[in-house]
Each structure stands twice: as structure tokens, then as C-alpha cells.
Scaffold this motif. Structure first.
Motif, short mmCIF file in Angstrom:
data_model
loop_
_atom_site.label_atom_id
_atom_site.label_comp_id
_atom_site.label_asym_id
_atom_site.label_seq_id
_atom_site.Cartn_x
_atom_site.Cartn_y
_atom_site.Cartn_z
N GLY A 13 0.89 2.37 7.90
CA GLY A 13 0.79 1.31 8.90
C GLY A 13 -0.43 0.44 8.69
O GLY A 13 -1.56 0.92 8.65
N GLY A 14 -0.21 -0.87 8.54
CA GLY A 14 -1.31 -1.82 8.43
C GLY A 14 -2.26 -1.56 7.28
O GLY A 14 -3.47 -1.82 7.40
N LEU A 15 -1.73 -1.09 6.14
CA LEU A 15 -2.60 -0.67 5.03
C LEU A 15 -3.21 -1.87 4.31
O LEU A 15 -2.52 -2.79 3.89
CB LEU A 15 -1.78 0.15 4.04
N ALA A 16 -4.53 -1.83 4.17
CA ALA A 16 -5.26 -2.76 3.32
C ALA A 16 -6.05 -1.94 2.31
O ALA A 16 -6.66 -0.93 2.68
CB ALA A 16 -6.21 -3.63 4.14
N ILE A 66 -2.34 6.19 7.31
CA ILE A 66 -1.27 6.85 6.57
C ILE A 66 -1.11 8.25 7.16
O ILE A 66 -2.09 8.99 7.30
CB ILE A 66 -1.61 6.97 5.07
N THR A 67 0.13 8.61 7.51
CA THR A 67 0.38 9.95 8.02
C THR A 67 1.44 10.63 7.17
O THR A 67 2.38 10.00 6.68
CB THR A 67 0.85 9.94 9.49
N LEU A 68 1.29 11.92 7.01
CA LEU A 68 2.23 12.77 6.27
C LEU A 68 2.66 13.90 7.20
O LEU A 68 1.82 14.71 7.59
CB LEU A 68 1.56 13.33 5.01
N GLY A 69 3.90 13.90 7.58
CA GLY A 69 4.38 14.89 8.53
C GLY A 69 3.63 14.84 9.84
O GLY A 69 3.42 15.88 10.49
N GLY A 70 3.21 13.64 10.24
CA GLY A 70 2.48 13.46 11.49
C GLY A 70 0.98 13.68 11.38
O GLY A 70 0.25 13.42 12.34
N ARG A 71 0.50 14.13 10.23
CA ARG A 71 -0.94 14.36 10.03
C ARG A 71 -1.58 13.14 9.39
O ARG A 71 -1.05 12.58 8.43
CB ARG A 71 -1.16 15.58 9.15
#
Length: 243
Positions: A13-16, A66-71
Motif C-alpha cells: 500500500g502506497g509504496l515509494a 507491506i504486509t505478509l499474512g497480515g504482518r
């Protein structure tokens, strides 16, 4: 990997991000659902590789989440991200040329206890996907053909028993037959439950395999949709399929 994997969700989300003072990505947002096959396409320099490097912790994001499996893995180290279930097949393969095929593969299981515990069964599964690697197990990786090296790179990532696999330009420099072999393995892994985010120059093949896809231009997402929708999109066809 001989049993079904529970794929995790990957959300950006919103990655810069960029390199030093050079910004490459602006406000990139995308999602790979559990067990989903998603493609990311775009011209050279669009920011595809930088996105994958940010996901795997090699590039530190300047903004976004950035999330992976909610983490939240935005600030996690590469080893921490691998331990949480992410596998990365990098552009250029990045093998250890003076180590054998088997030694390169075994490195893929080093960072996850569950991968080390299941190393032999996972190795057998990798060999079932790529029988040639079993034949080349004792051969130095640097002496393999380009296609065989790509098999090792994919196999090494799978040795970590990832729930999410990000793959960067797997067909680069490969023959059509070898490309089909590698893509067949990626499809099989996805069917076993692993979430896949693919960056690939072969746009037609990518969009036919992917449930959904994103188009990056100049470090931003400019289109998204199902693989079929983008494959039929006139702008995509003109820009990336020469149709």
C-alpha cells in the motif's frame, strides 16, 4: 512442498522506494490474495524489480506499508521475511556458481525451521518438478545451462516452503521449451496453494496464467484487472504485445 501449502496474502500500500536519491516507485499499491496468481507487467525501468526487492527487504521503502499474512514486514530484514514465508526468485538467478546444484538448493531451507525439518521431502518434490536437477545434483551450478540455472533458482526458493513466491523475469534468456518447463512448475506450485507474484517480459504468457494483473509505468500502477481483461485491452496489446 509435497503437501498443500496455505498461501498467505501479500498487500502493498502506497509504496515509494528507490536507490539513494533516485526514486523509482511512487505510491504503488497491489494485492495478492491467498493462493492467487498475480502478474505485474510493464516496460523495462517501470519499477517491477524494485517492487519485488522492496517486498523481500532488499530495498528499504521510503514510504508505504507491506504486509505478509497480515504482518507488517515493511521494515523487516530479508532473513526475517523469508522466515515468515516469502520466497524470492531474483532476476539473474544469483546462484553460487562454485557450489553444487544440491548445495544451492539446500541453502533455500536454511532460514526456516519447518523447511529444514521437511528438507528431504521438499527436495524430492523439487526434483519431481525439475527432474533434470536430480541428474545434475552433484554438478557445479556455474556449469549449468541458463535454463538449468533458472530451475535451480526456482527450486532454491521452493526449498524454503514459501507461502508466497515472488518471481522476477524467469524466462529471461531461456528457450521456448525451457520457458514452458519453468512456467509449468510455477503453475503447479500455485495449484498447490502457494500465492505467486510474477514479473515477466513474456506478457502474453503471464496474462494467460494470471488470475489478476497490474501494469506499472514510471513507478506507478496505471491499470489493473483480470489477466483476460488486460490481455484483451487494446492499449496493453499495442504497448506490450505489438498487436
Amino acid at each position: 512442498m509435497s503437501q498443500r501449502i496455505q498461501g498467505q496474502e501479500l498487500v502493498i500500500g502506497g509504496l515509494a522506494a528507490g536507490y539513494g536519491k533516485v526514486q523509482v516507485l511512487w505510491d504503488v499499491s497491489l494485492r495478492v490474495g491467498p493462493g492467487e496468481f498475480v502478474a505485474m507487467i510493464g516496460a523495462n525501468g517501470a519499477g517491477k524489480t524494485t517492487t519485488l526487492r522492496a517486498v523481500s527487504g532488499v530495498v528499504r521503502p521510503g514510504a508505504g506499508r507491506i504486509t505478509l499474512g497480515g504482518r507488517d514486514i515493511t521494515r523487516a530484514s530479508p532473513s526475517e521475511i523469508v522466515a515468515l514465508g516469502l520466497g524470492h526468485v531474483p532476476e539473474g538467478r544469483e546462484l553460487f556458481p562454485h557450489m553444487t546444484v544440491l548445495e544451492n538448493l539446500e541453502l533455500g531451507a536454511a532460514l526456516r525451521p519447518e523447511a529444514r525439518a521437511a528438507q528431504q521431502s521438499t527436495l524430492e518434490h523439487v526434483y519431481s518438478l525439475f527432474p533434470r536437477l536430480s541428474e545434475r545434483a552433484s554438478q557445479l551450478a556455474g556449469t549449468l545451462s541458463g535454463g538449468e540455472q533458472q530451475m535451480v533458482a526456482v527450486g532454491r526458493a521452493l526449498m524454503g516452503r514459501p507461502s508466497v513466491l515472488v518471481v522476477d523475469e524467469p524466462s529471461l534468456g531461456l528457450s521456448p521449451l525451457m520457458t514452458q518447463t519453468v512456467f509449468g512448475a510455477l503453475k503447479a506450485v500455485n495449484e498447490e496453494g502457494v500465492s505467486v507474484l510474477l514479473v515477466e517480459q513474456n506478457v502474453g504468457l503471464s496474462l494467460r496464467l494470471a488470475a489478476r494483473a497490474y501494469v506499472l509505468e514510471n513507478g506507478q500502477v496505471v491499470k489493473e484487472g483480470s489477466g483476460a481483461q488486460l490481455l484483451a485491452d487494446p492499449a496493453v496489446r499495442e504497448a506490450y504485445l505489438a498487436l
